[in-house]
Write an enzyme that holds these catalytic residues in place. Structure first.
Site: not given
Ligand code: AMP
Length: 128
Positions: A104, A109
């Site tokens: 996402e 990360h």
């Molecule tokens: P991915 O699907 O691997 O890209 O994971 C993105 C992650 O970022 C998800 O688990 C979201 O809950 C997390 N996320 C998105 N925005 C934030 C934020 N502002 N602070 C902390 N985590 C976030």
């Protein structure tokens, strides 16, 4: 843009966290990486570790980052897990790259999950 890796979007949410434009609940920080709690936790402990450099995903990082950045990032993941107190009980790392993974946020990360039994590997719907 390299094959399969989109150009880095410097306004993605994690770039904005690194610039201090958006707050985060910090767990660990050093010159190479920042670790903070996921806003929508999927386990009792769910923390994200991000490199300070502008990399879209692990594929981008592996292709372009310098050896010191890579070593520093991996050590930061280890230090974050230590700080979270999950080394003895165990934890899981996960890093998504690209559409099939459902990535996402387009800044590399590594998710650290822990604090509970995590089950076996991943749940996927198998396709014929
Ligand atoms: P991915 O699907 O691997 O890209 O994971 C993105 C992650 O970022 C998800 O688990 C979201 O809950 C997390 N996320 C998105 N925005 C934030 C934020 N502002 N602070 C902390 N985590 C976030």
């Amino acid at each position: 843009m390299s094959a399969g890796i989109p150009a880095y979007d410097k306004n993605n949410i994690f770039a904005r966290i690194l610039r201090g434009e958006i707050p985060c609940k910090k767990v660990y920080e050093d010159e190479h990486a920042l670790a903070f709690y996921d806003i929508n936790p999927q386990a009792k402990i769910h923390v994200l570790v991000i490199p300070k450099g502008a990399y879209v995903s692990m594929a981008d990082f592996a292709a372009k980052a310098g050896d010191q950045e890579i070593a520093g990032f991996v050590r930061a993941v280890g230090k974050t897990a230590e700080k979270l107190g999950v080394v003895e009980s165990g934890y899981r790392l996960l890093a998504n790259h690209g559409p099939n993974s459902h990535q996402e946020v387009p800044h590399l990360h590594v998710h650290i999950f822990g604090g509970q039994k995590l089950g076996r590997m991943i749940a996927v719907e198998r396709q014929a």
